[in-house]
Scaffold this motif. Sequence first.
Motif, short mmCIF file in Angstrom:
data_model
loop_
_atom_site.label_atom_id
_atom_site.label_comp_id
_atom_site.label_asym_id
_atom_site.label_seq_id
_atom_site.Cartn_x
_atom_site.Cartn_y
_atom_site.Cartn_z
N SER A 60 31.46 -9.70 -28.90
CA SER A 60 31.64 -8.25 -28.78
C SER A 60 31.62 -7.61 -30.16
N PRO A 61 30.88 -6.53 -30.32
CA PRO A 61 30.80 -5.91 -31.63
C PRO A 61 32.21 -5.67 -32.15
N THR A 62 32.45 -6.05 -33.40
CA THR A 62 33.83 -6.02 -33.89
C THR A 62 34.40 -4.61 -33.96
N SER A 63 33.53 -3.60 -33.84
CA SER A 63 34.06 -2.25 -33.93
C SER A 63 34.50 -1.70 -32.58
N SER A 64 34.17 -2.40 -31.49
CA SER A 64 34.51 -1.82 -30.19
C SER A 64 36.00 -1.92 -29.97
N ALA A 65 36.60 -0.81 -29.52
CA ALA A 65 38.04 -0.81 -29.28
C ALA A 65 38.33 -1.60 -28.01
N ALA A 66 39.52 -2.17 -27.96
CA ALA A 66 39.88 -3.03 -26.83
C ALA A 66 39.70 -2.27 -25.50
N LYS A 67 39.12 -2.97 -24.53
CA LYS A 67 38.95 -2.36 -23.20
C LYS A 67 40.32 -2.30 -22.53
N GLY A 68 40.47 -1.31 -21.66
CA GLY A 68 41.74 -1.22 -20.93
C GLY A 68 42.83 -0.51 -21.71
N VAL A 69 42.48 -0.01 -22.94
CA VAL A 69 43.50 0.69 -23.72
C VAL A 69 43.29 2.20 -23.57
N ASP A 70 44.34 2.88 -23.14
CA ASP A 70 44.31 4.32 -22.99
C ASP A 70 44.70 4.93 -24.33
N GLN A 71 43.72 5.51 -25.05
CA GLN A 71 43.99 6.02 -26.41
C GLN A 71 44.31 7.51 -26.40
N VAL A 72 45.41 7.87 -27.05
CA VAL A 72 45.83 9.28 -27.10
C VAL A 72 46.17 9.65 -28.54
N LEU A 73 45.78 10.88 -28.92
CA LEU A 73 46.00 11.34 -30.30
C LEU A 73 46.93 12.55 -30.30
N TYR A 74 47.96 12.50 -31.14
CA TYR A 74 48.89 13.63 -31.28
C TYR A 74 48.78 14.19 -32.69
N TYR A 75 48.42 15.47 -32.82
CA TYR A 75 48.46 16.11 -34.14
C TYR A 75 49.87 16.63 -34.36
N VAL A 76 50.50 16.21 -35.45
CA VAL A 76 51.92 16.51 -35.65
C VAL A 76 52.21 16.62 -37.15
N PRO A 77 53.06 17.59 -37.57
CA PRO A 77 53.41 17.64 -39.00
C PRO A 77 54.14 16.37 -39.41
N LYS A 78 53.88 15.91 -40.62
CA LYS A 78 54.46 14.63 -41.08
C LYS A 78 55.99 14.57 -40.88
N PRO A 79 56.75 15.62 -41.27
CA PRO A 79 58.21 15.51 -41.13
C PRO A 79 58.69 15.42 -39.68
N LYS A 80 57.79 15.78 -38.72
CA LYS A 80 58.21 15.79 -37.30
C LYS A 80 57.81 14.51 -36.56
N LYS A 81 57.21 13.55 -37.28
CA LYS A 81 56.74 12.34 -36.59
C LYS A 81 57.90 11.58 -35.93
N ILE A 82 59.03 11.51 -36.62
CA ILE A 82 60.17 10.76 -36.05
C ILE A 82 60.64 11.43 -34.76
N GLU A 83 60.73 12.78 -34.78
CA GLU A 83 61.16 13.49 -33.55
C GLU A 83 60.17 13.26 -32.41
N LEU A 84 58.88 13.29 -32.73
CA LEU A 84 57.87 13.05 -31.69
C LEU A 84 58.01 11.64 -31.13
N CYS A 85 58.24 10.68 -32.02
CA CYS A 85 58.40 9.28 -31.60
C CYS A 85 59.58 9.16 -30.63
N LEU A 86 60.72 9.77 -30.98
CA LEU A 86 61.90 9.72 -30.10
C LEU A 86 61.62 10.42 -28.77
N HIS A 87 60.93 11.55 -28.83
CA HIS A 87 60.59 12.31 -27.62
C HIS A 87 59.74 11.44 -26.67
#
Length: 411
Positions: free
Chosen positions: A211-238
């Motif tokens: 499998s091409p080494t760049s392909s992301a693992a199958k079966g993984v649901d990928q989600v992106l959150y844009y968040v200010p750096k100081p708020k990352k911990i709060e987002l993680c807890l949320h």
Amino acid sequence: MQFKELKLNKPIIRALFEKNYEEPTLVQERAIPVILTKKDIIVSAQTGTGKTAAYALPILQLLFDKQDAPKKGKKIKALVVCPTRELAIQIEENFQTYSKYTNLRTGVIFGGASIEPQKDMLKKGIDILVATPGRLLDLHKQDVVNLDYVEILVLDEADLMLDMGFIDDVKKIERLCPDGKQILLFSATMPYKVEHLANSILKSPAYVEVSPTSSAAKGVDQVLYYVPKPKKIELCLHLLRNTIKGNVIIFRRTKYGVDKLEKTLLRNNYKVASIHGDKSQNLRQEALNAFKKGEAKIFIATDVAARGIDIKNVDAVINFDIPNVSETYVHRIGRTARAGASGMALSFCSADEKNYIKDIQQLINTTIHVEEDHPYPLDPKAKPPVHKKKGSKYKKGRKSEASKKKKKRWY
């Protein structure tokens, strides 16, 4: 295909059956027959594809006829070199499992642990040695390790070894082994450094890419959150309270970041374990065991410490810091959805990490879904913070009055 068809002998097949391994993975199916012909090989495959068994099984098969040397007379015939202690321990456990019904003896040596028991084990005589580069060269210098009889040399996770600065050590180890040895090079990615190393030490190798080494693992649901750096911990807890269930691995870029996040989560009554390069071997092993046994539900790690470790049943991976090397993202999210299961990969991106996301999406050839419905959104106009260096308050070339007074004139 079944393991029986790969021409492995009965004691090895029996050990595999006991572990309910009946069918080889793609990398095993392609690599094992080539290795059994004693050819050099380069295998490019991600972690989680079963590559340890892809070299462990044929090595046991090739050494099977020489297994009955008296214990004292046993010489190291196969050497596996890998970058981290955790990986070394895990590889050795795999060899122990597969060699259960043979008389082949395996040992492991790594830094960060007492050297005396490792010396005793080597003196008793072993057939297969798994080692990290630094400790191996240490013990060789002390005349405890003899590499004159090595027939098979495995370089596992070669890209990570070179990233960690082991290139000279790896070349030295290769030179310490006899000329006619078979070399098996395994690497998750094939950057120029790895190709250059392979060209310099392997003899007309076979090449296996799964499998091409760049392909992301199958079966993984990928989600992106844009968040200010100081708020990352709060987002993680949320997200830990509301969205993520089960076992979670959180990746941070620095050791300091790992420690800081661990303290915060412990204060919030989460069961947490963590590893990074500064922790002693015992603490790293305890943390890993706690997570594997379910005593800790959250595992925080730096990339180097977590690379190659096989942890089953991971429900979600959080990229707390976006990696600046795109391939690292693929390795990280490959920790979940192993062996056909499904999983989530959540990434927290602040203003200064947007370019990393661009590179990652180019590599995996996918646009990652952006989740906008969360309490800590990043202002789309937010610019990365600019860190200005504070200059001297004195003008260039101007000496202070005090320094002028100190000068002794020669006239």
